[in-house]
Design a protein around this motif. Structure first.
Motif, PDB file in Angstrom:
ATOM      1  N   ALA A 145       0.815  -1.146   0.042  1.00  0.00           N
ATOM      2  CA  ALA A 145       0.129  -0.187   0.124  1.00  0.00           C
ATOM      3  C   ALA A 145       0.820   1.342   0.063  1.00  0.00           C
ATOM      4  O   ALA A 145       0.699   2.171  -0.686  1.00  0.00           O
ATOM      5  N   ARG A 146       2.036   1.222   0.725  1.00  0.00           N
ATOM      6  CA  ARG A 146       2.754   2.257   0.814  1.00  0.00           C
ATOM      7  C   ARG A 146       3.415   2.747  -0.553  1.00  0.00           C
ATOM      8  O   ARG A 146       3.815   3.690  -1.043  1.00  0.00           O
ATOM      9  N   LEU A 147       4.128   1.385  -1.267  1.00  0.00           N
ATOM     10  CA  LEU A 147       4.682   1.465  -2.407  1.00  0.00           C
ATOM     11  C   LEU A 147       3.764   1.881  -3.342  1.00  0.00           C
ATOM     12  O   LEU A 147       4.178   2.942  -4.246  1.00  0.00           O
ATOM     13  N   LEU A 148       2.603   1.676  -3.440  1.00  0.00           N
ATOM     14  CA  LEU A 148       1.586   2.222  -4.361  1.00  0.00           C
ATOM     15  C   LEU A 148       1.338   3.768  -4.071  1.00  0.00           C
ATOM     16  O   LEU A 148       1.182   4.512  -5.198  1.00  0.00           O
ATOM     17  N   LEU A 149       1.239   4.163  -2.907  1.00  0.00           N
ATOM     18  CA  LEU A 149       1.310   5.506  -2.756  1.00  0.00           C
ATOM     19  C   LEU A 149       2.458   6.358  -3.042  1.00  0.00           C
ATOM     20  O   LEU A 149       2.228   7.552  -3.586  1.00  0.00           O
ATOM     21  N   VAL A 150       3.540   5.826  -2.912  1.00  0.00           N
ATOM     22  CA  VAL A 150       4.659   6.735  -3.348  1.00  0.00           C
ATOM     23  C   VAL A 150       5.443   6.507  -4.541  1.00  0.00           C
ATOM     24  O   VAL A 150       6.368   6.830  -4.995  1.00  0.00           O
TER      25      VAL A 150
ATOM     26  N   LEU B 296       9.655   7.120  -9.180  1.00  0.00           N
ATOM     27  CA  LEU B 296       9.955   7.265 -10.364  1.00  0.00           C
ATOM     28  C   LEU B 296       9.933   8.594 -10.994  1.00  0.00           C
ATOM     29  O   LEU B 296      11.140   8.713 -11.604  1.00  0.00           O
ATOM     30  N   GLY B 297       9.375   9.512 -10.360  1.00  0.00           N
ATOM     31  CA  GLY B 297       9.625  10.898 -10.809  1.00  0.00           C
ATOM     32  C   GLY B 297      11.028  11.228 -10.600  1.00  0.00           C
ATOM     33  O   GLY B 297      11.818  11.824 -11.372  1.00  0.00           O
ATOM     34  N   GLY B 298      11.510  11.021  -9.224  1.00  0.00           N
ATOM     35  CA  GLY B 298      12.756  11.483  -8.706  1.00  0.00           C
ATOM     36  C   GLY B 298      13.897  10.870  -9.369  1.00  0.00           C
ATOM     37  O   GLY B 298      14.710  11.396  -9.975  1.00  0.00           O
ATOM     38  N   ALA B 299      13.502   9.593  -9.958  1.00  0.00           N
ATOM     39  CA  ALA B 299      14.827   8.872 -10.542  1.00  0.00           C
ATOM     40  C   ALA B 299      14.795   9.392 -11.957  1.00  0.00           C
ATOM     41  O   ALA B 299      16.093   9.565 -12.491  1.00  0.00           O
TER      42      ALA B 299
ATOM     43  N   ALA C  75      15.372  15.512  -4.336  1.00  0.00           N
ATOM     44  CA  ALA C  75      15.532  15.112  -2.987  1.00  0.00           C
ATOM     45  C   ALA C  75      14.147  14.897  -2.191  1.00  0.00           C
ATOM     46  O   ALA C  75      13.986  13.740  -1.558  1.00  0.00           O
ATOM     47  N   VAL C  76      13.150  15.559  -2.312  1.00  0.00           N
ATOM     48  CA  VAL C  76      11.853  15.289  -1.733  1.00  0.00           C
ATOM     49  C   VAL C  76      11.368  14.106  -2.284  1.00  0.00           C
ATOM     50  O   VAL C  76      10.722  13.255  -1.790  1.00  0.00           O
ATOM     51  N   GLU C  77      11.294  13.955  -3.609  1.00  0.00           N
ATOM     52  CA  GLU C  77      10.794  12.642  -4.378  1.00  0.00           C
ATOM     53  C   GLU C  77      11.424  11.437  -4.261  1.00  0.00           C
ATOM     54  O   GLU C  77      10.913  10.240  -4.487  1.00  0.00           O
ATOM     55  N   LEU C  78      12.844  11.401  -3.609  1.00  0.00           N
ATOM     56  CA  LEU C  78      13.401  10.152  -3.360  1.00  0.00           C
ATOM     57  C   LEU C  78      13.517   9.951  -1.918  1.00  0.00           C
ATOM     58  O   LEU C  78      13.383   8.873  -1.393  1.00  0.00           O
ATOM     59  N   ILE C  79      13.715  10.985  -1.126  1.00  0.00           N
ATOM     60  CA  ILE C  79      13.806  10.816   0.236  1.00  0.00           C
ATOM     61  C   ILE C  79      12.602  10.586   0.966  1.00  0.00           C
ATOM     62  O   ILE C  79      12.375   9.762   1.758  1.00  0.00           O
ATOM     63  N   GLY C  80      11.354  11.321   0.735  1.00  0.00           N
ATOM     64  CA  GLY C  80      10.009  11.059   1.340  1.00  0.00           C
ATOM     65  C   GLY C  80       9.429   9.478   1.141  1.00  0.00           C
ATOM     66  O   GLY C  80       9.300   9.009   2.150  1.00  0.00           O
ATOM     67  N   PRO C  81       9.470   9.133   0.044  1.00  0.00           N
ATOM     68  CA  PRO C  81       9.441   7.491  -0.174  1.00  0.00           C
ATOM     69  C   PRO C  81      10.399   6.592   0.440  1.00  0.00           C
ATOM     70  O   PRO C  81       9.645   5.870   0.945  1.00  0.00           O
ATOM     71  N   VAL C  82      11.507   7.103   0.430  1.00  0.00           N
ATOM     72  CA  VAL C  82      12.159   5.833   1.267  1.00  0.00           C
ATOM     73  C   VAL C  82      11.893   6.035   2.856  1.00  0.00           C
ATOM     74  O   VAL C  82      11.812   4.861   3.422  1.00  0.00           O
ATOM     75  N   LEU C  83      11.666   7.170   3.306  1.00  0.00           N
ATOM     76  CA  LEU C  83      11.414   7.076   4.852  1.00  0.00           C
ATOM     77  C   LEU C  83      10.014   6.528   5.038  1.00  0.00           C
ATOM     78  O   LEU C  83       9.908   5.684   5.957  1.00  0.00           O
ATOM     79  N   ILE C  84       8.973   6.414   3.837  1.00  0.00           N
ATOM     80  CA  ILE C  84       7.653   5.882   4.184  1.00  0.00           C
ATOM     81  C   ILE C  84       7.923   4.438   4.013  1.00  0.00           C
ATOM     82  O   ILE C  84       7.361   3.695   4.765  1.00  0.00           O
ATOM     83  N   LEU C  85       8.591   3.925   2.885  1.00  0.00           N
ATOM     84  CA  LEU C  85       8.684   2.480   2.724  1.00  0.00           C
ATOM     85  C   LEU C  85       9.607   1.860   3.637  1.00  0.00           C
ATOM     86  O   LEU C  85       9.418   0.634   3.875  1.00  0.00           O
TER      87      LEU C  85
END
Length: 141
Positions: free
Chosen positions: A22-27, A32-35, A65-75
């Protein structure tokens, strides 16, 4: 008295990978955008310039930074509240910057921007829910 959930619903919700998926689907779109932006720096800078963000290189770096760090924290399940907050604020700013439907004349472009704006609000709600679920799970131990 509340009726019990169907067994298959309980099975899905109790399945350990459901929370991660569920978290992966959310972020996922943010990752992908950050990468993509990271691998296409000139495109990332041009995108920021297109939206009038100055200096565009600084905004491109912050966006990545936000598009990569935010998801990593959530995941990773560490500081979900911080990752959710980062992505929520970012998403709100993006909604106002990229989807200012109230400035557009009636027509298909305005309709699309209106949809996108409210979809962004829905994502923000998803980030709040992810933070709430994580906090409740932590409190239950």
């Amino acid at each position: 008295m509340a009726t019990p959930d169907p067994r298959f619903v309980d099975a899905i919700l109790d399945w350990r990978p459901t929370w991660f998926l569920a978290r992966l689907l959310l972020v996922g779109a943010y990752l992908l955008g950050g990468a993509v932006k990271l691998t296409d720096w000139p495109g990332a800078v041009a995108e920021q310039a297109h939206f009038g963000m100055n200096p565009p290189a600084l905004w491109a770096a912050l966006t990545i930074a936000v598009e990569l760090i935010g998801p990593v924290l959530i995941l990773t399940g560490r500081w979900i509240w911080l990752g959710a907050g980062m992505l929520g604020v970012f998403t709100l700013l993006a909604a106002f910057t990229a989807n200012a439907f109230w400035t557009m004349p009636p027509g298909p472009a305005r309709f699309g921007a209106t949809n996108a704006f409210f979809e962004h609000l829905g994502l923000i709600g998803g980030f709040v829910l992810a933070a709430l679920v994580a906090e409740q799970a932590k409190r239950r131990g």
